[in-house]
Design a protein around this motif. Structure first.
Motif, PDB file in Angstrom:
ATOM      1  N   LEU A   1      -7.311  -6.710  -9.640  1.00 33.33           N
ATOM      2  CA  LEU A   1      -5.851  -6.640  -9.497  1.00 33.33           C
ATOM      3  C   LEU A   1      -5.496  -5.770  -8.294  1.00 33.33           C
ATOM      4  O   LEU A   1      -6.078  -4.703  -8.107  1.00 33.33           O
ATOM      5  CB  LEU A   1      -5.211  -6.015 -10.741  1.00 33.33           C
ATOM      6  N   ILE A   2      -4.550  -6.230  -7.483  1.00 35.72           N
ATOM      7  CA  ILE A   2      -4.062  -5.391  -6.378  1.00 35.72           C
ATOM      8  C   ILE A   2      -2.549  -5.329  -6.501  1.00 35.72           C
ATOM      9  O   ILE A   2      -1.865  -6.365  -6.429  1.00 35.72           O
ATOM     10  CB  ILE A   2      -4.430  -5.984  -4.998  1.00 35.72           C
ATOM     11  N   THR A   3      -2.013  -4.117  -6.733  1.00 43.66           N
ATOM     12  CA  THR A   3      -0.559  -3.997  -6.886  1.00 43.66           C
ATOM     13  C   THR A   3       0.008  -3.146  -5.759  1.00 43.66           C
ATOM     14  O   THR A   3      -0.659  -2.265  -5.223  1.00 43.66           O
ATOM     15  CB  THR A   3      -0.192  -3.345  -8.231  1.00 43.66           C
ATOM     16  N   THR A   4       1.271  -3.446  -5.424  1.00 41.70           N
ATOM     17  CA  THR A   4       1.950  -2.632  -4.406  1.00 41.70           C
ATOM     18  C   THR A   4       3.335  -2.290  -4.951  1.00 41.70           C
ATOM     19  O   THR A   4       3.891  -3.031  -5.753  1.00 41.70           O
ATOM     20  CB  THR A   4       2.108  -3.370  -3.055  1.00 41.70           C
ATOM     21  N   PRO A   5       3.923  -1.157  -4.493  1.00 42.34           N
ATOM     22  CA  PRO A   5       5.264  -0.800  -4.968  1.00 42.34           C
ATOM     23  C   PRO A   5       6.339  -1.685  -4.357  1.00 42.34           C
ATOM     24  O   PRO A   5       6.074  -2.485  -3.452  1.00 42.34           O
ATOM     25  CB  PRO A   5       5.420   0.654  -4.515  1.00 42.34           C
ATOM     26  N   MET A   6       7.578  -1.511  -4.863  1.00 44.36           N
ATOM     27  CA  MET A   6       8.715  -2.263  -4.341  1.00 44.36           C
ATOM     28  C   MET A   6       8.914  -1.895  -2.861  1.00 44.36           C
ATOM     29  O   MET A   6       8.476  -0.840  -2.426  1.00 44.36           O
ATOM     30  CB  MET A   6       9.969  -1.881  -5.133  1.00 44.36           C
ATOM     31  N   LYS A   7       9.599  -2.748  -2.129  1.00 42.94           N
ATOM     32  CA  LYS A   7       9.930  -2.537  -0.713  1.00 42.94           C
ATOM     33  C   LYS A   7       8.709  -2.531   0.201  1.00 42.94           C
ATOM     34  O   LYS A   7       8.793  -2.118   1.341  1.00 42.94           O
ATOM     35  CB  LYS A   7      10.724  -1.240  -0.521  1.00 42.94           C
ATOM     36  N   LYS A   8       7.535  -2.938  -0.311  1.00 45.28           N
ATOM     37  CA  LYS A   8       6.365  -3.026   0.572  1.00 45.28           C
ATOM     38  C   LYS A   8       5.996  -4.500   0.699  1.00 45.28           C
ATOM     39  O   LYS A   8       4.828  -4.866   0.634  1.00 45.28           O
ATOM     40  CB  LYS A   8       5.184  -2.247  -0.041  1.00 45.28           C
ATOM     41  N   GLU A   9       7.031  -5.333   0.880  1.00 42.03           N
ATOM     42  CA  GLU A   9       6.809  -6.773   0.801  1.00 42.03           C
ATOM     43  C   GLU A   9       5.853  -7.292   1.874  1.00 42.03           C
ATOM     44  O   GLU A   9       4.949  -8.064   1.567  1.00 42.03           O
ATOM     45  CB  GLU A   9       8.144  -7.527   0.895  1.00 42.03           C
ATOM     46  N   SER A  10       6.044  -6.857   3.129  1.00 43.37           N
ATOM     47  CA  SER A  10       5.173  -7.373   4.194  1.00 43.37           C
ATOM     48  C   SER A  10       3.731  -6.946   3.943  1.00 43.37           C
ATOM     49  O   SER A  10       2.795  -7.741   4.089  1.00 43.37           O
ATOM     50  CB  SER A  10       5.589  -6.844   5.565  1.00 43.37           C
ATOM     51  N   GLU A  11       3.587  -5.697   3.514  1.00 46.81           N
ATOM     52  CA  GLU A  11       2.241  -5.182   3.226  1.00 46.81           C
ATOM     53  C   GLU A  11       1.551  -6.009   2.144  1.00 46.81           C
ATOM     54  O   GLU A  11       0.368  -6.296   2.215  1.00 46.81           O
ATOM     55  CB  GLU A  11       2.363  -3.752   2.684  1.00 46.81           C
ATOM     56  N   ARG A  12       2.362  -6.370   1.122  1.00 42.81           N
ATOM     57  CA  ARG A  12       1.829  -7.166   0.010  1.00 42.81           C
ATOM     58  C   ARG A  12       1.339  -8.525   0.524  1.00 42.81           C
ATOM     59  O   ARG A  12       0.272  -8.997   0.154  1.00 42.81           O
ATOM     60  CB  ARG A  12       2.946  -7.375  -1.010  1.00 42.81           C
ATOM     61  N   CYS A  13       2.114  -9.129   1.438  1.00 38.62           N
ATOM     62  CA  CYS A  13       1.714 -10.430   1.999  1.00 38.62           C
ATOM     63  C   CYS A  13       0.443 -10.290   2.822  1.00 38.62           C
ATOM     64  O   CYS A  13      -0.471 -11.126   2.707  1.00 38.62           O
ATOM     65  CB  CYS A  13       2.812 -10.992   2.892  1.00 38.62           C
ATOM     66  N   VAL A  14       0.378  -9.256   3.646  1.00 37.75           N
ATOM     67  CA  VAL A  14      -0.803  -9.048   4.495  1.00 37.75           C
ATOM     68  C   VAL A  14      -2.037  -8.861   3.612  1.00 37.75           C
ATOM     69  O   VAL A  14      -3.084  -9.483   3.846  1.00 37.75           O
ATOM     70  CB  VAL A  14      -0.611  -7.834   5.448  1.00 37.75           C
ATOM     71  N   LEU A  15      -1.897  -8.047   2.572  1.00 31.05           N
ATOM     72  CA  LEU A  15      -3.022  -7.818   1.647  1.00 31.05           C
ATOM     73  C   LEU A  15      -3.500  -9.121   1.035  1.00 31.05           C
ATOM     74  O   LEU A  15      -4.709  -9.410   0.993  1.00 31.05           O
ATOM     75  CB  LEU A  15      -2.552  -6.916   0.503  1.00 31.05           C
ATOM     76  N   ALA A  16      -2.542  -9.915   0.557  1.00 32.94           N
ATOM     77  CA  ALA A  16      -2.892 -11.185  -0.099  1.00 32.94           C
ATOM     78  C   ALA A  16      -3.598 -12.110   0.884  1.00 32.94           C
ATOM     79  O   ALA A  16      -4.612 -12.738   0.554  1.00 32.94           O
ATOM     80  CB  ALA A  16      -1.631 -11.843  -0.647  1.00 32.94           C
ATOM     81  N   LEU A  17      -3.075 -12.174   2.125  1.00 35.09           N
ATOM     82  CA  LEU A  17      -3.676 -13.052   3.132  1.00 35.09           C
ATOM     83  C   LEU A  17      -5.055 -12.557   3.553  1.00 35.09           C
ATOM     84  O   LEU A  17      -5.976 -13.356   3.753  1.00 35.09           O
ATOM     85  CB  LEU A  17      -2.740 -13.171   4.335  1.00 35.09           C
ATOM     86  N   GLN A  18      -5.202 -11.236   3.667  1.00 32.68           N
ATOM     87  CA  GLN A  18      -6.517 -10.678   4.044  1.00 32.68           C
ATOM     88  C   GLN A  18      -7.565 -11.017   2.987  1.00 32.68           C
ATOM     89  O   GLN A  18      -8.697 -11.375   3.307  1.00 32.68           O
ATOM     90  CB  GLN A  18      -6.418  -9.162   4.190  1.00 32.68           C
ATOM     91  N   GLU A  19      -7.173 -10.900   1.728  1.00 34.00           N
ATOM     92  CA  GLU A  19      -8.106 -11.224   0.642  1.00 34.00           C
ATOM     93  C   GLU A  19      -8.527 -12.687   0.724  1.00 34.00           C
ATOM     94  O   GLU A  19      -9.700 -13.017   0.586  1.00 34.00           O
ATOM     95  CB  GLU A  19      -7.462 -10.941  -0.724  1.00 34.00           C
ATOM     96  N   ALA A  20      -7.533 -13.572   0.940  1.00 26.64           N
ATOM     97  CA  ALA A  20      -7.855 -15.009   1.035  1.00 26.64           C
ATOM     98  C   ALA A  20      -8.739 -15.272   2.254  1.00 26.64           C
ATOM     99  O   ALA A  20      -9.715 -16.032   2.178  1.00 26.64           O
ATOM    100  CB  ALA A  20      -6.575 -15.827   1.108  1.00 26.64           C
TER     101      ALA A  20
END
Ligand code: SAH
Length: 248
Positions: A51-70
Motif C-alpha cells: 500500500l502507498i498512501t499520500t496526504p490530501m493536496k499531494k495530488e501530483s505527487e500521488r500520480c507520479v508515485l503511481a506512474l513510477q510504480e507502473a
C-alpha cells in the motif's frame, strides 16, 4: 517492463457499490496507491498487497508515485472515491503520464456521489441536472457563482460537491444566497453524509433551511428542480409530461 496503471473509481465507500471491473483490477494489482482515506476503505480485503498512501493536496505527487510504480513493472491500482473522472484524478494522471509513455493506463468508472446519494434520498435527479463543486481551490469563486446562477435560471436539479471545509465554512450559505435570488425559499433540498459508509445520514430541507445548515466535506447536497416533491419522506422529481402521456 512497464505494466498497467488502473485508475479505479471505488464508488462511495461500501464494497457492494464497487463494480466488478474495479474489484478485478484491485485483485490483479500488486500495489495499491491513493489518498489514505480511500486506501483505508479497501485495504482490509487485500492484506497481501503493498500500500502507498499520500496526504490530501499531494495530488501530483500521488500520480507520479503511481506512474513510477507502473513504470518499474508493477500492476498499480490507483484508487479514487466515487468516479475517478468526476473531481477525481483521471485527468491529472493523463497529464503527468506524458512523461511515462510505456505505461498503459485504464480508467475504471465508479458510482459518483450524485448517483449513490440520489438513491439514498429517493429519486431527485431523473431529469437534467448539473454538478457544481463549491471548492475554489482550483476554480475561481466568480466562476462558481456564475455556474450556480445559470443552473438556477435553467431549472436544473443541482448537486453540490465539496460543499464545505474548515477554511470554507460559509460556502454553502453563500451558494444558497446566490440560488435564492432565483429560486423560491421552499425549494426542496436534501443532504446525504457518508454515503455507503458507517453513519450514513440523509435529511430533507427547504432551500431557506439549507442556507442555515452546517455541512462538512463528507456531505453531498441536492437542490431539486421546480417539479421536485417530497413523497413519503423521499425526494422525488416526477418523470414528467412525456411519461404521463405514455401511461394514459
Ligand atoms: N470523485 C468523487 C468526488 C470527489 S470530490 C465522486 O465521484 O463521488 C469530494 C466530494 O464528493 C465530497 O466533498 C462530497 O461532496 C462528495 N462525496 C464523495 N464521496 C462521498 C460520500 N461517500 N458521501 C457523501 N459525499 C461524498
Amino acid at each position: 517492463m512497464a505494466k498497467k496503471l488502473s485508475v479505479i473509481g471505488i464508488g462511495p465507500g461500501s464494497r457492494e457499490m464497487m463494480t466488478v471491473g474495479a474489484l478485478d483490477a484491485l485483485e490483479k494489482s500488486t500495489v495499491i496507491v491513493g489518498y489514505h482515506v480511500y486506501v483505508d476503505l479497501v485495504k482490509d480485503s487485500y492484506p497481501n498487497k503493498r500500500l502507498i498512501t499520500t496526504p490530501m493536496k499531494k495530488e501530483s505527487e500521488r500520480c507520479v508515485l503511481a506512474l513510477q510504480e507502473a513504470a518499474s513493472g508493477e500492476d498499480v491500482a490507483f484508487v479514487c472515491s466515487g468516479d475517478a473522472g468526476v473531481y477525481g484524478m483521471a485527468g491529472l494522471v493523463y497529464e503527468v503520464a506524458k512523461d511515462y509513455p510505456g505505461v498503459e493506463i485504464e480508467i475504471i468508472p465508479g458510482i459518483t456521489a450524485a448517483c449513490s446519494g440520489a438513491a439514498v434520498l429517493g429519486a431527485p435527479l431523473i431529469h437534467d441536472f448539473v454538478l457544481i463543486s463549491l471548492s475554489d481551490l482550483l476554480t475561481p469563486w466568480e466562476k462558481i457563482e456564475k455556474r450556480l446562477k445559470c443552473a438556477a435560471e435553467g431549472d436544473f436539479g443541482i448537486v453540490l460537491y465539496n460543499p464545505s471545509s474548515h477554511k470554507r465554512a460559509d460556502y454553502l450559505q453563500k451558494a444558497c444566497d446566490i440560488l435564492l435570488k432565483t429560486l423560491p425559499e421552499d425549494r426542496l433540498c436534501g443532504t446525504v453524509r457518508s454515503i455507503g459508509r458507517e453513519g450514513e445520514t440523509a435529511k430533507l430541507y427547504t432551500l431557506k433551511e439549507l442556507r442555515d445548515t452546517a455541512v462538512d466535506m463528507f456531505t453531498t447536497v441536492f437542490i431539486g428542480n421546480s417539479e421536485t416533491r417530497e413523497i413519503n419522506g423521499k425526494m422525488v422529481t416526477p418523470r414528467g409530461y412525456a411519461a404521463e402521456r405514455e401511461t394514459q
